[in-house]
Motif scaffolding. Structure first.
Motif, mmCIF file in Angstrom:
data_model
loop_
_atom_site.group_PDB
_atom_site.id
_atom_site.type_symbol
_atom_site.label_atom_id
_atom_site.label_comp_id
_atom_site.label_asym_id
_atom_site.label_seq_id
_atom_site.Cartn_x
_atom_site.Cartn_y
_atom_site.Cartn_z
ATOM 1 N N ARG A 80 0.812 -1.219 0.000
ATOM 2 C CA ARG A 80 0.000 0.000 0.000
ATOM 3 C C ARG A 80 0.847 1.273 0.000
ATOM 4 O O ARG A 80 0.389 2.328 -0.390
ATOM 5 C CB ARG A 80 -0.959 -0.002 1.209
ATOM 6 N N HIS A 103 -2.217 -4.403 -3.965
ATOM 7 C CA HIS A 103 -3.041 -3.203 -3.857
ATOM 8 C C HIS A 103 -3.035 -2.422 -5.177
ATOM 9 O O HIS A 103 -4.068 -1.950 -5.635
ATOM 10 C CB HIS A 103 -2.513 -2.346 -2.702
ATOM 11 N N ASN A 104 -1.845 -2.294 -5.759
ATOM 12 C CA ASN A 104 -1.711 -1.549 -7.012
ATOM 13 C C ASN A 104 -0.745 -2.323 -7.928
ATOM 14 O O ASN A 104 0.454 -2.380 -7.639
ATOM 15 C CB ASN A 104 -1.160 -0.150 -6.687
#
Ligand code: R5P
Length: 288
Positions: free
Chosen positions: A95, A128-129
């Motif tokens: 994150r 998360h990404n």
């Protein structure tokens, strides 16, 4: 090929070794009862890996597991591993994917840099990404765990799947296609780390069994707020499914809002009911 499991991921490593029909190398983690007296981690490979392709499985959460991962990779290299594939089922620090404030460390990049010192390639899941994969100076791939949840949903008493926010849509879409069940989504606004607000939206859930599908359950705040909204709209049954069940803080209390909770073995817990070993095994075979 040999599989090595860190203490964060032993059950998954065992399942992966059986999927791949590869030997699981035993590891000792505690030289003294409870580790070194000062709390430092200890690892020792109990089998040979010289000349082998080693698949090392270890989630990077909580923090001591990161040290264990680094120690295990180094031990495998020192013992002569020919190739090292790091399987990090849950990539903690994902994150912190940018510098939000001057002077911060970009945690995802910090971990990527250090994992790449010993690993030839990395496989992870539901990050998360996905852009953080470009921070690795080695080949890095995200493996989807949604087929595993989709298979569970296919057999479950579930009428419709629901993404609690726009970010979870890509996951729910995939679980829906595997399970053959329809899906919808809500819009979520995060107020702070513990509180979320769901934008009201009329859903067709009266009398239905609804499965909320998300990548992560952390405090369970998102699940509790979504479940409450579903009950208000007349849902008969509410399930919560996630890839990574961290279950921190008041999660156990928050999850009481659901009739059933299901997590995978990327982070072992009392709610782990699904294994993503077949997904990682397929990804490892595809590496070539
Ligand atoms: C957010 O982007 C994630 O998809 C999850 O919804 C979130 O991390 C869940 O956190 P919590 O359980 O603390 O609400």
């Amino acid at each position: 090929m040999k599989v090595v499991g860190g203490s964060a991921s032993l059950a998954l490593a065992r399942a992966l070794s059986s999927e791949l029909r590869a030997d699981l190398v035993d590891v000792t983690f505690e030289r003294h009862p409870g580790g070194f007296p000062d709390g430092e981690r200890y690892v020792r490979l109990l089998g040979p890996v010289a000349g082998d392709h080693v698949v090392l499985v270890q989630s990077t959460w909580p923090d001591p597991k990161i040290v264990e991962l680094l120690l295990l990779m180094d031990a495998a290299r020192d013992a002569g591993a020919r190739r090292l594939t790091a399987v990090v089922p849950y990539f903690g620090y994902g994150r912190q994917d940018k510098r939000f404030l001057d002077g911060e460390a970009v945690g995802a990049k910090t971990l990527a840099k250090h994992i790449a010192l010993d690993a030839d390639e990395l496989l992870t899941m539901a990050v998360h990404n996905p852009d953080i994969l470009h921070m690795f100076p080695i080949r890095a791939r995200e493996v989807s765990g949604m087929p595993a949840l989709g298979r569970y949903l296919k057999r479950a008493d579930v009428d419709v799947l629901l993404a609690p926010d726009h970010g979870a849509l890509r996951h729910v879409r995939e679980a829906a296609s595997v399970s053959g069940k329809p899906y919808d989504h809500l819009e979520k606004e995060r107020i702070d780390s513990y509180t979320v607000r769901i934008t009201p939206k009329k859903l067709d859930v009266r009398g239905k069994s609804v499965a909320i599908v998300d990548d992560v359950i952390s405090t369970g705040g998102t699940i509790a707020t979504t479940a409450k909204e579903l009950r208000t709209q007349g849902a008969r049954r509410v399930l919560a499914l996630c890839i990574h069940g961290l279950f921190v803080g008041k999660a156990a209390e928050n999850l009481k809002a659901c009739d059933e909770v299901v997590a995978t073995d990327t982070v072992p817990s009392a709610w782990t009911k699904v294994s993503v070993a077949p997904e990682f095994a397929a990804a490892i075979r595809a590496l070539g």
